[in-house]
Design a protein around this motif. Sequence first.
Motif, PDB file in Angstrom:
ATOM      1  N   GLN A   1       0.694  -1.251   0.129  1.00 29.18           N
ATOM      2  CA  GLN A   1       0.014  -0.237   0.053  1.00 29.18           C
ATOM      3  C   GLN A   1       0.769   1.276  -0.162  1.00 29.18           C
ATOM      4  OE1 GLN A   1      -3.846   0.054   0.449  1.00 29.18           O
ATOM      5  NE2 GLN A   1      -3.078   2.008  -0.670  1.00 29.18           N
ATOM      6  N   LEU A   2       0.816   2.091  -0.971  1.00 30.34           N
ATOM      7  CA  LEU A   2       1.837   3.205  -1.068  1.00 30.34           C
ATOM      8  C   LEU A   2       0.922   4.454  -0.453  1.00 30.34           C
ATOM      9  CD1 LEU A   2       2.749   2.983  -5.060  1.00 30.34           C
ATOM     10  CD2 LEU A   2       3.450   1.808  -2.799  1.00 30.34           C
ATOM     11  N   PRO A   3       1.663   5.217  -0.062  1.00 30.28           N
ATOM     12  CA  PRO A   3       1.179   6.396   0.697  1.00 30.28           C
ATOM     13  C   PRO A   3       0.277   7.435  -0.344  1.00 30.28           C
ATOM     14  CG  PRO A   3       3.480   6.291   1.006  1.00 30.28           C
ATOM     15  CD  PRO A   3       3.245   5.335  -0.119  1.00 30.28           C
ATOM     16  N   GLY A   4      -0.558   8.372   0.210  1.00 36.26           N
ATOM     17  CA  GLY A   4      -1.392   8.925  -0.827  1.00 36.26           C
ATOM     18  C   GLY A   4      -2.437   8.573  -1.297  1.00 36.26           C
ATOM     19  N   ARG A   5      -3.231   7.326  -0.858  1.00 33.64           N
ATOM     20  CA  ARG A   5      -4.513   6.703  -1.298  1.00 33.64           C
ATOM     21  C   ARG A   5      -4.994   5.807  -0.389  1.00 33.64           C
ATOM     22  NH1 ARG A   5      -0.609   5.452  -5.720  1.00 33.64           N
ATOM     23  NH2 ARG A   5       0.360   6.735  -4.376  1.00 33.64           N
ATOM     24  N   GLU A   6      -6.161   5.549  -0.405  1.00 37.69           N
ATOM     25  CA  GLU A   6      -7.027   4.617   0.266  1.00 37.69           C
ATOM     26  C   GLU A   6      -6.788   4.745   1.886  1.00 37.69           C
ATOM     27  OE1 GLU A   6      -6.786   0.429  -1.542  1.00 37.69           O
ATOM     28  OE2 GLU A   6      -7.772   1.253  -3.427  1.00 37.69           O
TER      29      GLU A   6
ATOM     30  N   LEU B   1      -4.311   7.832   2.437  1.00 37.59           N
ATOM     31  CA  LEU B   1      -5.060   8.721   1.835  1.00 37.59           C
ATOM     32  C   LEU B   1      -4.412  10.127   2.307  1.00 37.59           C
ATOM     33  CD1 LEU B   1      -6.380  10.056  -0.577  1.00 37.59           C
ATOM     34  CD2 LEU B   1      -8.382  10.008   0.695  1.00 37.59           C
ATOM     35  N   GLY B   2      -4.093  10.357   3.657  1.00 41.74           N
ATOM     36  CA  GLY B   2      -3.663  11.536   4.441  1.00 41.74           C
ATOM     37  C   GLY B   2      -2.249  11.729   4.391  1.00 41.74           C
ATOM     38  N   GLU B   3      -1.683  10.838   3.552  1.00 38.97           N
ATOM     39  CA  GLU B   3      -0.083  10.905   3.730  1.00 38.97           C
ATOM     40  C   GLU B   3       0.316  11.352   2.284  1.00 38.97           C
ATOM     41  OE1 GLU B   3       2.227   7.265   5.294  1.00 38.97           O
ATOM     42  OE2 GLU B   3       0.177   6.655   5.658  1.00 38.97           O
ATOM     43  N   THR B   4       1.594  12.006   2.359  1.00 43.00           N
ATOM     44  CA  THR B   4       2.038  12.432   1.157  1.00 43.00           C
ATOM     45  C   THR B   4       2.602  11.474   0.433  1.00 43.00           C
ATOM     46  OG1 THR B   4       2.848  14.537   2.074  1.00 43.00           O
ATOM     47  CG2 THR B   4       3.947  14.203   0.204  1.00 43.00           C
TER      48      THR B   4
END
Length: 258
Positions: free
Chosen positions: A54-59, A62-65
């Motif tokens: 799971q990469l940052p910035g989604r799902e 989502l709140g991460e850069t």
Amino acid sequence: MTTPTALGQWLQPAEIRPDATIRLFLFPHAGSGGTIYRNWHEYLPSDIAHQIVQLPGREKRLGETAFTEIEPLVEAAYEAIADDLDDRPYAFFGHCLGAQLAYRVSLAMARDGQPAPVLIGASGWAPEGFSQVTYEQSLMPEPELVTWMRTLGSFPEEVYGNQDLLSMIVPALRADLAVVSTYVDDGAATNCPIVAYSGKSDPLMDPGAMASWDKRSPEYLGNSEFVGDHFYIDHAEHALAVTSDLVRHLRRVVDARR
């Protein structure tokens, strides 16, 4: 350089069945949080435990850069996976950006003397003959970007009429396209077998591009080609065929190492 927070959970689910004998890490395509693998629990046997990277910035993150450069992303994903490994053999599978990440993370594993994946499944991306996006494309106005997404079939049709969904997807996609634009091929070879999968009418792939994997592995297991475009794997029958073939190869290489 954008540096994402380390607070998020990289592997979904975080815990896997202790009785599973093989692990499979799934890398998503650009802009995705792993929805392309949403039904894979139905296709994989119970002794193979899969986790989506799971990469940052989604799902759920989502709140991460999101990352915008490939090397920091590879290093972060590598560290997360390496920290979670146990004694069980493991494999990587990725589609498009996911295949690129699986390949580069495997190189980071070898660099640091970590146990290598027993197999890499690479779908919809090849180290040569793939149309790499430019950084300028990641900055396209949203209407143009959405049209491009639609042309590739990146997401279900209902997404394009839902502005709330687009407002979550588009920033992640822009970041991932920026990541891809920073990739520079160095010709590096992995130390593990690679099996490839692709769509016959993929507009991003030159004819015969998947054969370039042959130079990147001590054991290239060939490419299976399916009717369809870049997102051929969204079709359930193709996803089932890919997973069945992947499992067949995975069992063979694991048995050969015992």
